[in-house]
Design an enzyme around this catalytic site. Structure first.
Site, PDB file in Angstrom:
ATOM      1  N   CYS A 345       0.824  -1.213   0.000  1.00 32.75           N
ATOM      2  CA  CYS A 345       0.000   0.000   0.000  1.00 32.75           C
ATOM      3  C   CYS A 345       0.856   1.260   0.000  1.00 32.75           C
ATOM      4  O   CYS A 345       0.883   2.014   0.980  1.00 32.75           O
ATOM      5  CB  CYS A 345      -0.922  -0.027   1.207  1.00 32.75           C
ATOM      6  SG  CYS A 345      -1.906  -1.519   1.184  1.00 32.75           S
ATOM      7  N   TYR A 373      22.110  -6.221  -3.418  1.00 35.45           N
ATOM      8  CA  TYR A 373      21.235  -5.321  -2.661  1.00 35.45           C
ATOM      9  C   TYR A 373      19.751  -5.620  -2.937  1.00 35.45           C
ATOM     10  O   TYR A 373      18.916  -4.724  -2.893  1.00 35.45           O
ATOM     11  CB  TYR A 373      21.546  -3.849  -2.975  1.00 35.45           C
ATOM     12  CG  TYR A 373      22.994  -3.467  -2.726  1.00 35.45           C
ATOM     13  CD1 TYR A 373      23.470  -3.338  -1.424  1.00 35.45           C
ATOM     14  CD2 TYR A 373      23.882  -3.257  -3.769  1.00 35.45           C
ATOM     15  CE1 TYR A 373      24.792  -2.993  -1.181  1.00 35.45           C
ATOM     16  CE2 TYR A 373      25.216  -2.914  -3.537  1.00 35.45           C
ATOM     17  CZ  TYR A 373      25.661  -2.775  -2.239  1.00 35.45           C
ATOM     18  OH  TYR A 373      26.962  -2.431  -2.004  1.00 35.45           O
TER      19      TYR A 373
HETATM   20  N1  LLP Z   1      32.966  -1.157   1.061  1.00 34.80           N
HETATM   21  C1  LLP Z   1      32.240  -0.305   1.802  1.00 34.80           C
HETATM   22  C2  LLP Z   1      32.867   0.351   2.947  1.00 34.80           C
HETATM   23  C3  LLP Z   1      30.902  -0.035   1.462  1.00 34.80           C
HETATM   24  O1  LLP Z   1      30.201   0.830   2.191  1.00 34.80           O
HETATM   25  C4  LLP Z   1      30.318  -0.666   0.328  1.00 34.80           C
HETATM   26  C5  LLP Z   1      28.929  -0.404  -0.045  1.00 34.80           C
HETATM   27  C6  LLP Z   1      31.108  -1.581  -0.407  1.00 34.80           C
HETATM   28  C7  LLP Z   1      32.436  -1.785  -0.017  1.00 34.80           C
HETATM   29  C8  LLP Z   1      30.586  -2.321  -1.607  1.00 34.80           C
HETATM   30  O2  LLP Z   1      30.272  -1.458  -2.639  1.00 34.80           O
HETATM   31  P1  LLP Z   1      29.877  -2.048  -4.089  1.00 34.80           P
HETATM   32  O3  LLP Z   1      31.086  -2.696  -4.683  1.00 34.80           O
HETATM   33  O4  LLP Z   1      28.783  -3.031  -3.904  1.00 34.80           O
HETATM   34  O5  LLP Z   1      29.421  -0.847  -4.824  1.00 34.80           O
HETATM   35  N2  LLP Z   1      22.113  -0.177  -1.418  1.00 34.80           N
HETATM   36  C9  LLP Z   1      22.748   0.568  -2.496  1.00 34.80           C
HETATM   37  C10 LLP Z   1      24.250   0.488  -2.427  1.00 34.80           C
HETATM   38  C11 LLP Z   1      24.821   0.873  -1.071  1.00 34.80           C
HETATM   39  C12 LLP Z   1      26.326   0.734  -1.001  1.00 34.80           C
HETATM   40  C13 LLP Z   1      26.788   0.682   0.399  1.00 34.80           C
HETATM   41  N3  LLP Z   1      28.199   0.444   0.557  1.00 34.80           N
HETATM   42  C14 LLP Z   1      22.187   0.078  -3.825  1.00 34.80           C
HETATM   43  O6  LLP Z   1      21.311  -0.789  -3.853  1.00 34.80           O
HETATM   44  O7  LLP Z   1      22.577   0.605  -4.887  1.00 34.80           O
END
Ligand code: LLP
Length: 424
Positions: A345, A373
């Site tokens: 909703c 994610y």
């Molecule tokens: N290292 C740290 C300290 C982080 O905060 C993150 C992600 C990563 C590595 C990994 O980042 P990646 O390679 O996955 O970009 N929920 C959001 C993304 C949030 C990212 C948080 N930190 C989405 O769905 O796009």
């Protein structure tokens, strides 16, 4: 999506039909390709094999222990942000000595658990956190390995909610404060200064901000070294983007590795990476079924059984995910513009908007590039049990997480008694 292919008009994951998965496990359901996970892992390992590198999979992205186990067996380390994630890594067979602990708000309990497990490094984000860790380690009679997460103040040119390396973000310590903090940490006997760290954002599709930030780290490393502070590793975080739509052009991993080689070529420290999305996004889809069609003006809605509680990215970031029809029955059907929405909703409850498709009630859809994610950010909003997850390996199917039961949703809740005697 090379591990998801159309065969005889039915979408398959590796050698299994998604229609079979829907029949056996129900919908909505997350489906992962094991080969896709291994392929992505191999890409990183190949690109960085010539450098002394530790690849720490970022657990928050998809923390199912089957997925963690996959990376553990390939020799990966892990980037964690909570005691819960540490427990998952250990349960999945991960090696604590390859764990780095990020995050601005580590609690004393989490620090204790990580010290007792013997992790590789705490990535500290403030002076106050340094003091708390020093006190905790001293109390336990241990020495905590630390690095400081530097906020290099560069713009990663991504969605504002997932930018982390700008001055106005809560993350890291300003470059100018780093040297004094390292000096202070060096004097604390319960801390061992081992590294330096950054993470500038997520879904980054341009190498330039990485280069700029990494160069700032190298300048700082030189300053520290001149002061006798020699480090063992440089952690450049995660953030490499993936292709959600055709006009996304994320950098090739090989190009990213070449940039790292170039910037760090004169340096002796081990390189640490914390990739997440790039390792798992394309390995997963959310399988969902159309409950009802509601054609109309100015919008037509396809109401599916998956919702924003299962895949939050479209509602939270207006993120675009591809929508694939699992079976193609009649190509001459009339198409129209559909919004793919869930039963929740809220008007933000959509998985996709304005997709030109010919849809039928009851048919299955695969929401693509959902391995990262997706499940990790799911919730029980509207008292919806979290969905099951299956992993496919060639023609085998493994149920790696069962669908939650409705009863489990409130099994920890209690109705207060009318008499006040037992209240605490
Ligand atoms: N290292 C740290 C300290 C982080 O905060 C993150 C992600 C990563 C590595 C990994 O980042 P990646 O390679 O996955 O970009 N929920 C959001 C993304 C949030 C990212 C948080 N930190 C989405 O769905 O796009």
């Amino acid at each position: 999506m090379i591990f998801f292919t159309m065969r005889q008009n039915v979408l398959h994951v590796e050698n299994v039909s998604l229609v079979d998965i829907a029949q056996r496990y129900g919908t909505p359901c997350y489906v992962y390709s094991r080969a896709a996970l291994r392929f992505a892992a191999q890409e990183f390992q190949d690109a960085f094999h010539a450098q002394n590198t530790l690849i720490c999979y970022s657990v928050k992205v998809n923390s199912n222990i089957a997925i963690l186990n996959e990376f553990a067996r390939l020799g990966f380390g892990f980037d964690i942000v909570s005691g819960g994630e540490l427990a998952r890594v250990l349960a999945a067979g991960g090696d604590a000595r390859k764990v780095v602990f990020s995050g601005v708000g580590k609690t004393v309990e989490e620090m204790e658990a990580a010290l007792n497990a013997g992790i590789k490094c705490f990535n500290l984000e403030s002076a106050a956190e340094m003091e708390a860790l020093a006190t905790t380690a001293q109390r336990l009679g241990k020495q905590a390995p630390i690095s400081f997460r530097i906020n290099p103040d560069v713009d990663p040119k991504t969605h504002p909610y997932i930018s982390t390396g700008l001055r106005e973000n809560k993350f890291g310590i300003p470059l100018k404060d780093a040297h004094p903090l390292y000096r202070r940490a060096r004097q604390m006997s319960s801390l061992r200064v081992v590294g330096i760290d950054m993470h500038i954002g997520s879904q980054i599709t341009d190498i330039a901000p990485y280069r700029e930030a990494a160069q700032k780290l190298v300048t700082l490393l030189d300053v520290l070294e001149k002061d006798g502070i020699a480090l063992e590793h440089v952690d450049i975080g995660g953030g490499l983007g993936v292709r959600y739509r055709d006009d996304d052009h994320p950098p090739a991993i090989a190009d990213f590795a070449a940039m790292c080689r170039e910037i760090f070529s004169e340096r002796h420290e081990q390189l640490i990476l914390e990739p997440g999305r790039r390792l798992v996004a394309e390995a997963g889809i959310l399988l969902t079924q159309i409950l009802y069609l509601k054609p109309g003006e100015p919008r037509s809605f396809a109401i599916v059984d998956g919702a924003m509680n299962d895949l939050f990215r479209p509602a939270l970031y207006q993120a675009w995910h591809p929508v694939h029809q699992v079976t193609i029955t009649n190509v001459s059907d009339q198409t129209r513009l559909w919004n793919i929405v869930g039963p929740i909703c809220e008007s933000a409850d959509f998985l996709a908007q304005d997709r030109q498709l010919a849809l039928r009630q009851g048919e299955l859809l695969a929401i693509g590039v959902a391995g990262a994610y997706g499940m990790a950010m799911s919730s029980n909003y509207n008292s919806r049990p979290r969905v099951c997850e299956v992993m496919v390996d060639n023609n085998q199917i493994f149920e790696i997480r069962k669908r939650e039961t409705v009863a489990s949703l409130f099994s920890e809740e209690r109705i207060p008694s009318d008499k006040n005697q037992n209240a605490c």
